[in-house]
Design a protein around this motif. Sequence first.
Motif, PDB file in Angstrom:
ATOM      1  N   PHE A   2     -32.744   4.616 -91.083  1.00  0.00           N
ATOM      2  CA  PHE A   2     -33.966   4.605 -91.883  1.00  0.00           C
ATOM      3  C   PHE A   2     -34.528   3.181 -91.846  1.00  0.00           C
ATOM      4  O   PHE A   2     -33.767   2.207 -91.916  1.00  0.00           O
ATOM      5  N   ASP A   3     -35.867   3.089 -91.755  1.00  0.00           N
ATOM      6  CA  ASP A   3     -36.462   1.762 -91.594  1.00  0.00           C
ATOM      7  C   ASP A   3     -37.684   1.518 -92.469  1.00  0.00           C
ATOM      8  O   ASP A   3     -38.434   0.572 -92.246  1.00  0.00           O
ATOM      9  N   GLY A   4     -37.875   2.355 -93.488  1.00  0.00           N
ATOM     10  CA  GLY A   4     -39.042   2.207 -94.364  1.00  0.00           C
ATOM     11  C   GLY A   4     -40.168   3.152 -94.022  1.00  0.00           C
ATOM     12  O   GLY A   4     -41.104   3.299 -94.810  1.00  0.00           O
ATOM     13  N   ARG A   5     -40.105   3.793 -92.865  1.00  0.00           N
ATOM     14  CA  ARG A   5     -41.120   4.770 -92.492  1.00  0.00           C
ATOM     15  C   ARG A   5     -40.647   6.169 -92.902  1.00  0.00           C
ATOM     16  O   ARG A   5     -40.592   7.090 -92.110  1.00  0.00           O
ATOM     17  N   GLU A   6     -40.321   6.273 -94.192  1.00  0.00           N
ATOM     18  CA  GLU A   6     -39.892   7.543 -94.775  1.00  0.00           C
ATOM     19  C   GLU A   6     -40.790   7.869 -95.962  1.00  0.00           C
ATOM     20  O   GLU A   6     -41.063   6.990 -96.789  1.00  0.00           O
ATOM     21  N   ALA A   7     -41.269   9.098 -96.013  1.00  0.00           N
ATOM     22  CA  ALA A   7     -42.033   9.584 -97.159  1.00  0.00           C
ATOM     23  C   ALA A   7     -41.218  10.685 -97.819  1.00  0.00           C
ATOM     24  O   ALA A   7     -40.876  11.678 -97.170  1.00  0.00           O
ATOM     25  N   ILE A   8     -40.886  10.490 -99.080  1.00  0.00           N
ATOM     26  CA  ILE A   8     -40.034  11.421 -99.809  1.00  0.00           C
ATOM     27  C   ILE A   8     -40.909  12.270-100.715  1.00  0.00           C
ATOM     28  O   ILE A   8     -41.538  11.756-101.650  1.00  0.00           O
ATOM     29  N   ASN A   9     -40.968  13.562-100.427  1.00  0.00           N
ATOM     30  CA  ASN A   9     -41.722  14.491-101.261  1.00  0.00           C
ATOM     31  C   ASN A   9     -40.941  14.769-102.544  1.00  0.00           C
ATOM     32  O   ASN A   9     -39.727  14.937-102.512  1.00  0.00           O
ATOM     33  N   HIS A  10     -41.641  14.870-103.648  1.00  0.00           N
ATOM     34  CA  HIS A  10     -41.089  15.172-104.969  1.00  0.00           C
ATOM     35  C   HIS A  10     -40.383  13.952-105.563  1.00  0.00           C
ATOM     36  O   HIS A  10     -40.732  13.508-106.639  1.00  0.00           O
TER      37      HIS A  10
END
Length: 432
Positions: A228-236
Amino acid sequence: MDSAVGDFATGDVLIDGDRIAEVGASISAPDAVVVDASGHIVLPGFCDPHIHCWEGALGRIIPENIPQSTEDAIGGAPESGRSYMYAAHRLFAPAFRPEDVHAGTLSSLLAALNGGITTVVDNMHNARSSEHSDAAVEALFESGVRGVHAMGRPRAGDWAGTFPADARRLRDKYFPGDDQLCTMRLYAPGFDDLTELLPVREELDLWFSFDSGIEKQDLAALYGNGSFDGREAINHGNFLSPEQRRIVVDHGAHVNVCPRIESQFRYGRIPYSEWAEQGLRPGLSNDNPMTYAIDMFAEMRALHQLQRVDQHRSGTPAASLREILLSATQQGANNCGVGDLAGSLTPGKKADIILIDTVRPHLFPRNNVLASVVQGAGVDSVDAVLVDGRFVKWEGRLLGVDLERALRRIQESHDYLTRAVGWPYASIDFED
């Protein structure tokens, strides 16, 4: 929505091609084509990082949590009271043909544009075959939205097993360049085994969208080893511990919440304040159109009301109107991976702009802009919409799409799907 630019009671926005060239109180541009926006609020388009667009032809087919007795009547459901999970994934999703994915996706995206949502991440968790994926992407292109196709696997039923391997083909066929109106990423429930996904993510250099269950992952290890490198979008963003939230915030990832969906299906738990207190203001998303109409104004109002309820009950500081609007614009754009292109009226950014008509009776007379947008306006207030410097809605009417043909195909898909699964309740209200 850019503090460096400021707000203007009256002012000009100069567009050069597909970008905002200048914003100011009075701009001299004698060769420009002038759009008279007097009587309108001019603001950046909304950005929604989390809509399951393939469901659009089944919009609002679930008006309440279906009682268990009703679930039994349509074949039984393993999740008592969780009607969406059963109806969407176990009942309808396996019946979808590629043409149904196209119709549903186009339906959702046209609804988004009509309501001023100019950027959408299509969380496509019904990629049953390559043809299903192609249909979703082609609808994304057809709509005219600034879009992100988040490719994911179905949650139930038989499918061709094309995920994640088909991501390579999809990228090469539809998304070969970096400077496109539409891009792609990977989508996964947070409880998935990431063994297969991480090499594809690294090879194709893609963002991730994660749905529920991300708290089951070892986030410290994933960030520690560079997966993981910060380009993650977590729904909810529900159910993460304070320690897990701190890891996400410290590594520059993003979170979005769904005020209406979470208040219906998650016992009212909307972790907006918890994230904001740890330094990350979430974006807002509409999530699934099977339950509610796609409407960013409704999401903002729901969040505003829920924040005030929490404030009265527990003394939790409530988000201001500006902060809520920030969640629907710039913070949403950050979740979509386009924060440097959209989300604010900033010179150099793309010209994704909406005009809200304040001469309509429910917004007149004009007093406070933030109260008008967050607490007063609605989809019908959106008079004009630009995406990439091009008008896609003008004087309340969508442009560049054969709406009559699109509506006919959406209706045909709806009729086929409800017949295919034997769904008898499309226009009947459920009563507990």
